[in-house]
Motif scaffolding. Structure first.
Motif, mmCIF file in Angstrom:
data_model
loop_
_atom_site.group_PDB
_atom_site.id
_atom_site.type_symbol
_atom_site.label_atom_id
_atom_site.label_comp_id
_atom_site.label_asym_id
_atom_site.label_seq_id
_atom_site.Cartn_x
_atom_site.Cartn_y
_atom_site.Cartn_z
ATOM 1 N N ARG A 13 0.844 -1.199 0.000
ATOM 2 C CA ARG A 13 0.000 0.000 0.000
ATOM 3 C C ARG A 13 0.876 1.245 0.000
ATOM 4 O O ARG A 13 1.981 1.229 0.528
ATOM 5 C CB ARG A 13 -0.894 0.020 1.251
ATOM 6 N N ALA A 62 4.516 -1.102 2.933
ATOM 7 C CA ALA A 62 3.803 0.136 2.612
ATOM 8 C C ALA A 62 4.735 1.335 2.563
ATOM 9 O O ALA A 62 5.853 1.297 3.071
ATOM 10 C CB ALA A 62 2.736 0.393 3.668
ATOM 11 N N GLU A 186 -4.082 0.306 -2.264
ATOM 12 C CA GLU A 186 -3.054 -0.606 -2.769
ATOM 13 C C GLU A 186 -2.304 0.118 -3.879
ATOM 14 O O GLU A 186 -2.912 0.696 -4.769
ATOM 15 C CB GLU A 186 -3.709 -1.867 -3.327
ATOM 16 N N SER A 187 -0.984 0.080 -3.796
ATOM 17 C CA SER A 187 -0.190 0.820 -4.775
ATOM 18 C C SER A 187 1.273 0.449 -4.595
ATOM 19 O O SER A 187 1.706 0.154 -3.482
ATOM 20 C CB SER A 187 -0.374 2.324 -4.530
#
Length: 313
Positions: A13, A62, A186-187
């Motif tokens: 994320r 993240a 989410e990335s």
């Protein structure tokens, strides 16, 4: 590709969080504690953060990008109005908002004013962060947590979490990151691994000088100081293993009478400012620095649109 999509691995994320709160609620200190490096300037005077300084927390799962907005307040000057516009725009664009409320102060009109503004931003999750918990006992802390719960109910804000932290004692700072991360989309990472902030170096250098200049100055000066780094150039003719960076910067104040306060008797105070900020700048840039500081008067710059533009606002 396979590794990331295997069910045992949670998706990575990445996103933006911003801390809001009235001036001096502990926002910059918290940013620094989370990132683990000094990025936002901290000063015990309200209204010292002017640029959106972003700190970046890198974790295996993240990337949390912290956007530090100036404190929202009732504007008295053109600069004040501009700062407030920056704040509202930022709030609408982030993935999660952390509302900082100091544990050692009762909720006041300033907190209500900000909470009222927050209530108008519907989609973004809001986390109430109780800062400076090292300053109170558990009974006072419990009362503050209840008061915040009530404030939310009153204004129709549903807190995603209410978290007590002490950035100074490092209490629960990593827990706070654990709570914020699931609220991010989410990335893949948005910034390269080594980055701690995306502020241009010149602005960070100017902020470090400004922080040193603010320290120990009488109360009439906090808003009247702006720093502009005119140039940063590597000194020529230096051997590769002994680089030196020349930094020329101007410290702007609003009135000639303030010049003496900044410069000090026989220039002692300005020298102090130079030495102190140079240490921080060298640590930030990882190179020896020659710092050339000049104090200039920019008459009533906070109220003059032309000067504001020139000074970067």
């Amino acid at each position: 590709m396979d590794r990331a999509s295997s069910p045992s691995q949670a998706p990575h994320r990445a996103g933006f969080a911003c801390f809001v709160g009235r001036p001096n609620a502990g926002k910059s200190t918290l940013t620094n504690a989370l990132v683990g490096t000094k990025v936002a300037i901290t000063s015990n005077r309200p209204q010292t953060t002017r640029h959106t300084v972003r700190g970046i927390v890198h974790r295996p799962d993240a990337q949390l990008v912290l956007v530090d907005t100036p404190g929202l307040h009732k504007p008295r000057t053109l600069l004040g109005e501009r700062l407030n516009d920056v704040v509202r725009t930022t709030w609408a664009e982030v993935d999660v908002i952390g509302f900082c409320l100091p544990a050692d102060q009762k909720l006041g009109p300033g907190d209500r004013f900000i909470a009222g503004e927050l209530a108008g931003i519907k989609k973004t999750p809001k986390v109430a962060i109780v800062t400076k918990t090292d300053l109170v006992d558990s009974k006072a802390l419990a009362e503050q947590l209840l008061a915040i719960q009530r404030l939310g109910e009153e204004l129709g804000i549903e807190w995603a979490e209410i978290v007590p932290v002490s950035a100074v004692g490092d209490k629960q700072v990593s827990l706070l990151a654990d709570l914020l991360v699931p609220m991010l989309p989410e990335s893949p990472p948005l910034y390269p691994e080594g980055d701690l902030t995306d502020e241009p170096e010149q602005i960070m250098v100017a902020e470090l000088i400004r922080e040193a200049a603010l320290e120990g100055v009488r109360d009439e000066l906090p808003h009247s100081i702006a720093v502009v780094v005119e140039e940063m150039l590597p000194r020529e003719d230096r051997p590769a293993d002994k680089p030196l960076l020349d930094i020329h910067a101007n410290v702007y104040i609003e009135r000639p009478s303030q010049k003496g306060i900044i410069i000090g008797p026989k220039g002692a105070r300005l020298k102090q400012v130079g030495m102190k900020s140079r240490k921080h700048i060298e640590a930030l840039l990882g190179t020896p620095v020659y710092l050339d500081l000049h104090v200039k008067v920019a008459k009533d710059w906070q109220r003059d649109p032309k000067q504001l533009r020139k000074l970067g606002f």
